[in-house]
Each structure stands twice: as C-alpha cells, then as structure tokens.
Motif scaffolding. Structure first.
Motif, PDB file in Angstrom:
ATOM      1  N   ALA B 176       4.494   9.649   0.711  1.00  0.00           N
ATOM      2  CA  ALA B 176       3.359  10.156   1.118  1.00  0.00           C
ATOM      3  C   ALA B 176       2.802   8.539   2.214  1.00  0.00           C
ATOM      4  CB  ALA B 176       1.313   9.868   0.862  1.00  0.00           C
ATOM      5  N   ALA B 177       3.504   7.654   1.901  1.00  0.00           N
ATOM      6  CA  ALA B 177       3.281   6.195   2.547  1.00  0.00           C
ATOM      7  C   ALA B 177       4.798   6.278   3.919  1.00  0.00           C
ATOM      8  CB  ALA B 177       3.897   5.126   1.638  1.00  0.00           C
ATOM      9  N   PHE B 178       5.662   6.861   3.544  1.00  0.00           N
ATOM     10  CA  PHE B 178       6.913   6.770   4.347  1.00  0.00           C
ATOM     11  C   PHE B 178       6.048   7.854   5.224  1.00  0.00           C
ATOM     12  CE2 PHE B 178      10.175   5.748   1.357  1.00  0.00           C
ATOM     13  CZ  PHE B 178      10.753   4.531   1.536  1.00  0.00           C
ATOM     14  N   ARG B 179       5.856   8.953   4.647  1.00  0.00           N
ATOM     15  CA  ARG B 179       5.201  10.241   6.114  1.00  0.00           C
ATOM     16  C   ARG B 179       3.835   9.234   7.209  1.00  0.00           C
ATOM     17  NH1 ARG B 179       5.022  13.459   2.040  1.00  0.00           N
ATOM     18  NH2 ARG B 179       2.941  13.744   1.660  1.00  0.00           N
ATOM     19  N   SER B 180       3.350   8.276   6.483  1.00  0.00           N
ATOM     20  CA  SER B 180       2.223   8.315   7.501  1.00  0.00           C
ATOM     21  C   SER B 180       2.107   6.526   7.848  1.00  0.00           C
ATOM     22  CB  SER B 180       1.423   8.409   6.504  1.00  0.00           C
ATOM     23  OG  SER B 180       1.201   7.472   5.352  1.00  0.00           O
ATOM     24  N   ALA B 181       3.593   6.393   7.553  1.00  0.00           N
ATOM     25  CA  ALA B 181       4.041   4.947   8.558  1.00  0.00           C
ATOM     26  C   ALA B 181       3.951   5.725  10.125  1.00  0.00           C
ATOM     27  CB  ALA B 181       5.089   4.578   7.954  1.00  0.00           C
ATOM     28  N   LYS B 182       3.727   5.019  10.662  1.00  0.00           N
ATOM     29  CA  LYS B 182       3.642   5.533  12.633  1.00  0.00           C
ATOM     30  C   LYS B 182       3.992   4.508  13.628  1.00  0.00           C
ATOM     31  CE  LYS B 182       0.161   8.789  13.331  1.00  0.00           C
ATOM     32  NZ  LYS B 182      -0.872   9.224  12.998  1.00  0.00           N
ATOM     33  N   THR B 186       2.992  -2.178   9.902  1.00  0.00           N
ATOM     34  CA  THR B 186       3.843  -3.370   9.129  1.00  0.00           C
ATOM     35  C   THR B 186       3.830  -2.644   7.776  1.00  0.00           C
ATOM     36  OG1 THR B 186       1.487  -4.271   8.851  1.00  0.00           O
ATOM     37  CG2 THR B 186       2.273  -4.712  10.609  1.00  0.00           C
ATOM     38  N   THR B 187       4.315  -3.349   7.146  1.00  0.00           N
ATOM     39  CA  THR B 187       4.887  -3.530   5.165  1.00  0.00           C
ATOM     40  C   THR B 187       3.943  -3.670   4.765  1.00  0.00           C
ATOM     41  OG1 THR B 187       5.726  -5.756   5.321  1.00  0.00           O
ATOM     42  CG2 THR B 187       7.259  -3.643   5.929  1.00  0.00           C
ATOM     43  N   ARG B 188       2.779  -4.199   5.129  1.00  0.00           N
ATOM     44  CA  ARG B 188       1.432  -4.488   4.247  1.00  0.00           C
ATOM     45  C   ARG B 188       0.579  -3.039   4.165  1.00  0.00           C
ATOM     46  NH1 ARG B 188      -0.043  -9.401   3.628  1.00  0.00           N
ATOM     47  NH2 ARG B 188       0.510 -10.417   4.871  1.00  0.00           N
ATOM     48  N   GLN B 189       0.386  -2.007   5.850  1.00  0.00           N
ATOM     49  CA  GLN B 189      -0.076  -1.370   5.818  1.00  0.00           C
ATOM     50  C   GLN B 189       1.036  -0.217   4.833  1.00  0.00           C
ATOM     51  OE1 GLN B 189       0.235  -1.013  10.126  1.00  0.00           O
ATOM     52  NE2 GLN B 189      -1.811  -2.113  10.737  1.00  0.00           N
ATOM     53  N   ILE B 190       2.058   0.011   5.435  1.00  0.00           N
ATOM     54  CA  ILE B 190       2.056   0.927   4.348  1.00  0.00           C
ATOM     55  C   ILE B 190       1.813   0.785   2.432  1.00  0.00           C
ATOM     56  CG2 ILE B 190       4.881   1.877   3.933  1.00  0.00           C
ATOM     57  CD1 ILE B 190       5.653   0.866   6.392  1.00  0.00           C
ATOM     58  N   ALA B 191       2.270  -0.412   2.343  1.00  0.00           N
ATOM     59  CA  ALA B 191       2.231  -0.804   1.208  1.00  0.00           C
ATOM     60  C   ALA B 191       0.531  -0.689   0.247  1.00  0.00           C
ATOM     61  CB  ALA B 191       2.617  -2.718   0.780  1.00  0.00           C
ATOM     62  N   HIS B 232      13.101  -0.040   2.351  1.00  0.00           N
ATOM     63  CA  HIS B 232      12.672   0.230   1.206  1.00  0.00           C
ATOM     64  C   HIS B 232      11.274   0.213   0.275  1.00  0.00           C
ATOM     65  CE1 HIS B 232      13.238  -3.713  -0.739  1.00  0.00           C
ATOM     66  NE2 HIS B 232      13.158  -3.537  -1.734  1.00  0.00           N
ATOM     67  N   LEU B 233      10.552   1.232  -0.851  1.00  0.00           N
ATOM     68  CA  LEU B 233       9.285   0.688  -1.084  1.00  0.00           C
ATOM     69  C   LEU B 233       9.742   1.143  -2.334  1.00  0.00           C
ATOM     70  CD1 LEU B 233       7.143   3.336   1.460  1.00  0.00           C
ATOM     71  CD2 LEU B 233       7.365   0.894   1.203  1.00  0.00           C
TER      72      LEU B 233
END
Lengths: 377, 377
Positions: B176-182, B186-191, B232-233
């Motif tokens: 879900a984090a990958f898919r929503s990363a516009k 930033t990596t902080r927002q993705i986290a 990578h997550l």
C-alpha cells in the motif's frame, strides 16, 4: 559549540552533583541531550538477538567537544542526516556488556577513569554496570536522574510547540472515538479507534485507560459500553519522545444527576487549580488547593487529585505534594488529574495538560473538557 | 495446574541450568510465561516518575503454584479479566529497587533465599540487581536468557496464527505504501503510510528501514524517491508482542537491467534457502547455502545473507552461522534476508518469514516478494 540543550545549566547541575561525566542510557535523556536524535530502528523496541540495543552517551562536564555516543553500527547515516552534534560516534554491538566496555575505553581515553561518573542506575542493565565497575575500578558512580530531570524542567518554545500539537491531537482522537462508538462497541474497539486517530496525525499511540459504567476494570476489554453508562477515555501518545496524556468523559444516553454532580466536582477542581497556576506559585500550595477543593465537593472518599510535571517522562519535574516548596516557572508543563470513583456511577475523571506562561497558564488540548461527549446512535 | 507454556520443558531447562527459580523482567519473557498478559499501560513505555515500571515474575522450578508477579498496583483488574494463571500478584511501586525488595521477600517466603536464581542480567536494572544481592546474600545468580529463549523456540499453533496474520499485514502495508507514493513523496512520508496501514489492521508499528536510490541512508528522511530510483521498504510491527519483519522492493519507473540482476540474485538466494528448509536440516548448512548462493551470483562484495529465528524477540532461536549443528524442527519461525548494496543502484533487499512445517516450510506474508512494486504516477 552549539548544543541543543542549555550547556551552562548542565555544567552547573553536574558540578553540584560532583559529576565529571554523565553517561546517559535512557531513550528520553539521550533524545534530550541529542536534540531529538535517537536511532530510529530502536525507538520502539530494544531487545534484539541475545541482549538489547544499549546506547551510551558520554558528556564530560564543560567539555561537550569531547562527548561520545556508543551506538549501533547502523546509525551513522541517520546521525549524519540529522546533524547530530556529538563529535564521536562509536559503533558497538547491541549488547550491554560490549557497549559498557566501549564506553569505559572512551572514558579512559578522556582521562576520566578516576572521576565521578553519573549514571541512570534504575535503567542501566546490571551486566553493563558490572562491566563499568570492573573496567573503571578507580571511578566513583553516582545517580544522574535528578540533574537530568532538572535540566529538562523548563521547556523551550520548540518543545512547547510539540506538546501543544500532540495534546490537541490526543483530545481530538478521544472525541472521535466517543463519536464513532456505536451501540455494542467494546472498550477495546473504542481504544483501537484512538490509536488509529493518533497514528493518522503522526502521534505514536501509547495507552488508553478506559472503564465503562460502575465496573472498575480500567483496561480495554470485551466490556460493552452499555446504555446509560459513563465512559472515561484517558489516553496517551508520543511524538519525538514527548508525551501527551488527556482524559475526557462520555455517556451513552443522558448522564444521571449523580454522574453530572461528580463530573462538575472534577471540573470545578481542575478549574480552580488552573486559575492558581502561575510563575511563583508553590507546588505544595497548588497540590493542597486541588485536594481541598475536591474534598469540599463532598465525594472525598471516592476522589483523588493528582498533579505532576510532563515532558519526555510521565511524572517528571516539577513534583507536587504536601509541602513542596518549589515555585512554578514559565515553561513548565503540568498534567492535572481529578477523578471520582463512585460505586453507582463508575470512574469519572478529567485530565488536562497546561503550560505555565509568564502570567498564568495555557491549556494544551482543552477540546471537550467541559462537556460530556455523546456516543454514536 | 494449567500453564500457557510447556511447564515440563521449563522444569527440564531450569534443572539443566541449575536454577531453583526464574525471576523474569523483560516484556517478552513475562508475556510468554503469562500467556500473553502484560500490564497494558506499560506495554509501550516504561519510564515513569523517578524510575520505571519493573514487573518481576518469579516461577520456582516444578512449583508453578508458588509463582508470583511483582507488578503495578493498578493491574489487578486486567490480570483478573485476562485470567492470569499466576496465583500471587504483589502490588509494588513502579521502581526497580522497591520491586526487587518485594521480590526478595517473596523468594524468602518460599524458602529459596539460598537457592540459585536465574535472571535477565542484560535487562534488569543495576539498582534492582544491587538490592537482590544485598537482600539475598546466600543466593547464587545465573543468567536466564538461554533457557527462556529455548523455551520459546518452537511456536505453538496459536503463536503461528498471530505470526501468519501480522506478517501478511506487514506485506500488505508495504505494498500500500509503494502504491500510494506519489512523485515527490519523501521516504518519511512513505514510512508514515506503513505505520497507518499497520495500525488500521491492529498491528503496532515499530520501524521502517528505507533507502531510495544509490544514497545508502537507511532511515526515513526528507529524501524524495526520485524517478528511476529503487526503494526498499523493510518494515516491522508487533501484535501481542510477536514481531513481523518483511522487506520488499519497488522502483519509480522501470528498474535498470543491473537493478533487475541484483533483485533476481536476491530472490534466487531466498528461493534456494527456502527450498532447503525442513525439519532435520542443520542451521549451519542452511546458512552456508545462503552465503554460497549469493556469492555465486557474482555480486559477492556488495551482498549479505542473514538468517535468524523470530518470535517475541527479533533474532532469537534457532541461531544460524557457520558450523551451527542445531537441526531445524517444525514450529520454528525463521526470517531470511538477502541484500545487495550496489553503489550504482542502491540497496536491494528481500526479507521473508517462514515457519518450518513437518515437510518443509510455509511462507508467511509472501505478498509482493517476487515482483518490483510500482509507485503511484
């Protein structure tokens, strides 16, 4: 050297404590001394492999340029990204004995092996302490807790900003949980909603005390919040290590006259105490005022008034209690709690956080404090 | 007496360690021995007032009916609600020295003050240990870590259910984090998105390692995940104390041929190791197989293979490494990690969790492991 804390105050406090070096281990004190920095991987759990992550931050008195941080081998990147001021980072194993050996070596290198070293003895693992005693046989060890707590007592504007924001988030999360609690909802489900609301606002959930109706079980459970029952939600979370702690009341349906009376007694106590908070007011007098106001409300046997400082630790400076002579100062942050546990009504409680201002106090997160929240139909 | 763990196994392990009583302090071991119970208020933070919450669970060998839990005064209600098996709960102050004094008294009451007491010396605070040594001068103290870890090594079906569910949630949160990363995220927002997704599914967020592109900063930051960069997550969370740990790869746009090659090398290593996992396989042989497969892929200098047991502690039994003679058993849970850190591509990594079954292994949370996730446009 630019430090993220009051270096002159730390020097003075260390001098009073006779400490030549402070070796901090707790997350709250490392965070404070490192200006918010803490290795992100171990912010929320410590145990790993055969032991635990054991950061040790050494700061020699009046010589911050000789400070060191014994940490994990993986944290150099983050330390650099966050511009950590500590000049020497010593990668170590995630093991108390290994970290203590590395810290002892760093202390010897600084010529402080016969000095007085201040430690957090109520937190530092026994195995690390045993290594320090063995590796530094000429050193004297003293407790660091009190002067580190004192160093943190007056919050800076940036700290107040965080506390203001997260306490508001906490109050909002509680109201959202009340509003969304449909008939049949358990206290566990209601607590879970608070966690989701906090997380959505970037506040890390820590706990909810809750109790529905006269049952005094103060923990999320399978208990359903039934018609006519009062419910208290006393929730805490954190951001950057700073804590929030708010309690609000709700009722499914109309609160009974007795429930209203208890609520009003709590609110009146809170209001009276808040009106008395200002720089110069003595902690002991504030404490007595709360206890007496609650007692005068006529439910003394079931009531409890509690007041304590808040920040990176729940219940930190300033400390209140009968006879406490300390005067309040602007920048202190205080949690005020009044509860009445009545066998017919249940657990009625209000908890507010306030910051002492030059002329009085500012409520942080006052949302919902004067009203009964209403549950979803 | 019905216990939530294998009482006969604990007795045998304590006998081998020469221990008359185990005095557990860590959250993971208290939880395990208490069948999931832990005082909810202190599940996620320990420091309070002048010290910390210090639970001490004493279990005499072969006499669970004489067990005791030194705990907080507020936890009786929860213990009763959750039907905690421990017969005596001793309310104490939230302070290591006070808790240790209360534990010493309980040990004397049981006539074990000259016995051998097993402790977690890498966790128990130094001040508590000092009190125990002073209060029980005739006792011998030994380390409890190894036998408690051994007690937890084979997971029961209920534990596997939790691990299966939360590892799946972790894998879903990462996707879900990958898919929503516009673009511009930033990596902080993705986290932060991973934290929200986990929380929504009742999994408590713990950490995200992340790195975008060739920069090797492995922490959430203001770094933007840019076009053409791999990401990578590697995220962890917990439920009821059980840990999840999953790593998946994504790319904004098409991965380069070299990035694909690195990914395929990681995946092939993971696949080969998984195919070899079954009861009776030796930990040392599995470890060597992973290292050699990765080395043969031709990126040896940049690659790392790591394999470890998982459960209430990250990196617990079974332990792998060159020459480890232990054979795998059904019910063990294992994390397998392969990464290649390439200066041109960045940090490529896959991490899976598997449970050993009677005939091989079962992947927990395999979602997304064989593909590159795609970012939002």
């Amino acid at each position: 050297m630019h430090l993220p804390f009051d270096g002159a105050k730390l020097d003075r406090l260390m001098e009073e404590a006779g400490a030549d070096l402070v070796l901090a281990f707790t997350r709250h004190n490392i965070r404070y001394l490192c200006g918010g920095y803490f290795y992100h991987f171990h912010e929320r759990f410590q145990a790993i492999a055969e032991a635990q992550y054991t950061p040790l931050l050494g700061v020699p008195r009046a010589q911050p340029e000789r400070a060191f941080l014994v940490g994990g081998s993986g944290e150099r990147g983050q330390a650099k990204d966050q511009k950590l001021w500590v000049p020497e980072i010593i990668p170590s194993e995630r093991h108390p004995a290994a970290a203590a050996r590395d810290a002892a070596r760093a202390i010897r290198k600084r010529g402080l092996e016969r000095g007085t070293i201040a430690l957090e003895l109520d937190f530092l693992p026994a195995s690390a302490m045993d290594v320090l005693r063995r590796e530094l046989p000429g050193a004297r060890f003293v407790e660091a807790l009190h002067f580190l707590e004192e160093l943190r007592a007056i919050k800076r504007p940036g700290e107040l900003d965080i506390l203001r924001r997260i306490t508001q988030t906490d109050a909002e999360a509680i109201q959202a949980a009340f509003r969304s609690a449909k008939p049949g909802a358990t206290t566990r489900q209601i607590a879970a909603r608070i966690e989701q609301e906090m997380t959505g606002q970037g506040v890390h959930f820590l706990w909810v005390f809750t109790a529905a109706g006269p049952a005094m079980l103060r923990a999320p459970s399978e208990k359903v919040w039934a018609e006519g029952e009062v419910l208290h939600l006393d929730a805490g979370g954190e951001q950057a290590g700073y804590l929030t702690d708010v309690c609000r009341m709700g009722c499914r349906g109309e609160p009974s006259p007795l429930a209203r009376e208890l609520f009003d007694a709590c609110l009146a106590t809170q209001d009276k105490v808040r009106a008395a908070i200002r720089p110069g007011a003595l902690c002991g007098a504030i404490h007595d005022l709360g206890c007496e106001t609650l007692k005068d409300a006529g439910h003394g046997g079931h009531g409890q008034f509690l007041i304590h400082g808040m920040g990176l630790v729940s219940h930190e400076q300033p400390r209140f209690g009968p006879g406490a002579r300390r005067p309040l100062e602007a920048g202190m942050v205080i949690s005020i709690e009044t509860d009445i546990r009545h066998p017919e009504v249940g657990y009625v409680k209000i908890e507010d956080t306030v910051a002492v201002t030059p002329s009085g106090c500012e409520g942080l997160g006052d949302l919902g404090r004067g009203q009964w929240a209403v549950a979803a139909a």
